[in-house]
Design a protein around this motif. Sequence first.
Motif, PDB file in Angstrom:
ATOM      1  N   THR A   1       0.815  -1.211   0.000  1.00  0.00           N
ATOM      2  CA  THR A   1       0.000   0.000   0.000  1.00  0.00           C
ATOM      3  C   THR A   1       0.851   1.264   0.000  1.00  0.00           C
ATOM      4  O   THR A   1       0.485   2.272  -0.628  1.00  0.00           O
ATOM      5  N   ALA A   2       2.004   1.219   0.690  1.00  0.00           N
ATOM      6  CA  ALA A   2       2.906   2.379   0.719  1.00  0.00           C
ATOM      7  C   ALA A   2       3.410   2.694  -0.688  1.00  0.00           C
ATOM      8  O   ALA A   2       3.523   3.865  -1.085  1.00  0.00           O
ATOM      9  N   PHE A   3       3.695   1.631  -1.449  1.00  0.00           N
ATOM     10  CA  PHE A   3       4.129   1.848  -2.841  1.00  0.00           C
ATOM     11  C   PHE A   3       2.993   2.448  -3.654  1.00  0.00           C
ATOM     12  O   PHE A   3       3.205   3.398  -4.422  1.00  0.00           O
ATOM     13  N   ASP A   4       1.803   1.901  -3.506  1.00  0.00           N
ATOM     14  CA  ASP A   4       0.660   2.399  -4.279  1.00  0.00           C
ATOM     15  C   ASP A   4       0.463   3.897  -4.069  1.00  0.00           C
ATOM     16  O   ASP A   4       0.290   4.653  -5.028  1.00  0.00           O
ATOM     17  N   THR A   5       0.523   4.308  -2.800  1.00  0.00           N
ATOM     18  CA  THR A   5       0.323   5.729  -2.486  1.00  0.00           C
ATOM     19  C   THR A   5       1.436   6.589  -3.070  1.00  0.00           C
ATOM     20  O   THR A   5       1.168   7.625  -3.697  1.00  0.00           O
ATOM     21  N   ALA A   6       2.681   6.152  -2.875  1.00  0.00           N
ATOM     22  CA  ALA A   6       3.814   6.918  -3.391  1.00  0.00           C
ATOM     23  C   ALA A   6       3.788   6.975  -4.916  1.00  0.00           C
ATOM     24  O   ALA A   6       4.033   8.032  -5.524  1.00  0.00           O
ATOM     25  N   PHE A   7       3.475   5.855  -5.544  1.00  0.00           N
ATOM     26  CA  PHE A   7       3.426   5.791  -7.009  1.00  0.00           C
ATOM     27  C   PHE A   7       2.378   6.751  -7.561  1.00  0.00           C
ATOM     28  O   PHE A   7       2.642   7.513  -8.498  1.00  0.00           O
ATOM     29  N   LEU A   8       1.191   6.713  -6.986  1.00  0.00           N
ATOM     30  CA  LEU A   8       0.115   7.567  -7.475  1.00  0.00           C
ATOM     31  C   LEU A   8       0.444   9.048  -7.304  1.00  0.00           C
ATOM     32  O   LEU A   8       0.236   9.855  -8.224  1.00  0.00           O
ATOM     33  N   LYS A   9       0.972   9.410  -6.145  1.00  0.00           N
ATOM     34  CA  LYS A   9       1.314  10.819  -5.907  1.00  0.00           C
ATOM     35  C   LYS A   9       2.396  11.296  -6.869  1.00  0.00           C
ATOM     36  O   LYS A   9       2.307  12.387  -7.439  1.00  0.00           O
ATOM     37  N   MET A  10       3.411  10.459  -7.039  1.00  0.00           N
ATOM     38  CA  MET A  10       4.516  10.851  -7.921  1.00  0.00           C
ATOM     39  C   MET A  10       4.089  10.874  -9.388  1.00  0.00           C
ATOM     40  O   MET A  10       4.480  11.770 -10.147  1.00  0.00           O
ATOM     41  N   MET A  11       3.281   9.896  -9.780  1.00  0.00           N
ATOM     42  CA  MET A  11       2.873   9.842 -11.185  1.00  0.00           C
ATOM     43  C   MET A  11       1.907  10.966 -11.529  1.00  0.00           C
ATOM     44  O   MET A  11       1.902  11.465 -12.669  1.00  0.00           O
ATOM     45  N   ILE A  12       1.099  11.392 -10.582  1.00  0.00           N
ATOM     46  CA  ILE A  12       0.237  12.557 -10.822  1.00  0.00           C
ATOM     47  C   ILE A  12       1.111  13.777 -11.118  1.00  0.00           C
ATOM     48  O   ILE A  12       0.885  14.509 -12.098  1.00  0.00           O
ATOM     49  N   LYS A  13       2.109  13.980 -10.276  1.00  0.00           N
ATOM     50  CA  LYS A  13       3.044  15.092 -10.467  1.00  0.00           C
ATOM     51  C   LYS A  13       3.779  14.958 -11.807  1.00  0.00           C
ATOM     52  O   LYS A  13       3.952  15.943 -12.551  1.00  0.00           O
TER      53      LYS A  13
END
Length: 214
Positions: free
Chosen positions: A156-168
């Motif tokens: 889940t930590a990866f999912d959150t980090a991935f989504l935030k970074m990919m949005i940016k």
Amino acid sequence: MICKRSLVRRTTAVGVASAAALVLAACGGDGDSADSSQHNGHGAGAGSSSASASPTTAQGKHNAADVAFAQGMIPHHRQAVEMADLAEGRARSAEVKKLAADIKRAQAPEIKTLSGWLTSWGEDVPAEGGMDHSLHDTGAMMTAEEMTELENASGTAFDTAFLKMMIKHHEGAVAMAKTEQADGASAAAVKLAGRIVTAQSTEIDQMNTLLGKN
């Protein structure tokens, strides 16, 4: 007189028709018909030549904005593909994994397209692993620290980090593509920029929705 004698000799309906055709050709059809045929032929030729030349001319037309777009988007796409590759073994959410696969499937071919344009324009293709550091200042690309953070995350930590970074990351791509739409001269490059704006804006909405679920 020659024309009249020729007509008299023809006694059948077919003969008369044939003679009439000959008379028209010999005695006065030469001027307007020939000129008309010549103009029509020239017009068709010019139209065909113009139509065949236009695409080539359009494809070859480009400016500094097109070059900057291609040279900036190649490393940007490469990093997005690298981030998407991480999701396969680290993401927990099936939706995040699917999104990552979709991003890779869309952007990998675009890297080849952009590289082909630069080569055809006689411009340098960014080397593998090369980064345009000016993009870091605009937030368009992840820093080395951010990439390390993503590599070390899982579940889940990866999912959150991935989504935030990919949005940016996507927001940076959309900004770059909009600049190309405004300033570019290459019709093909401007068209690709439009597709990037549409696709990545849609994915940003999708990622914000997924982020709300985490």
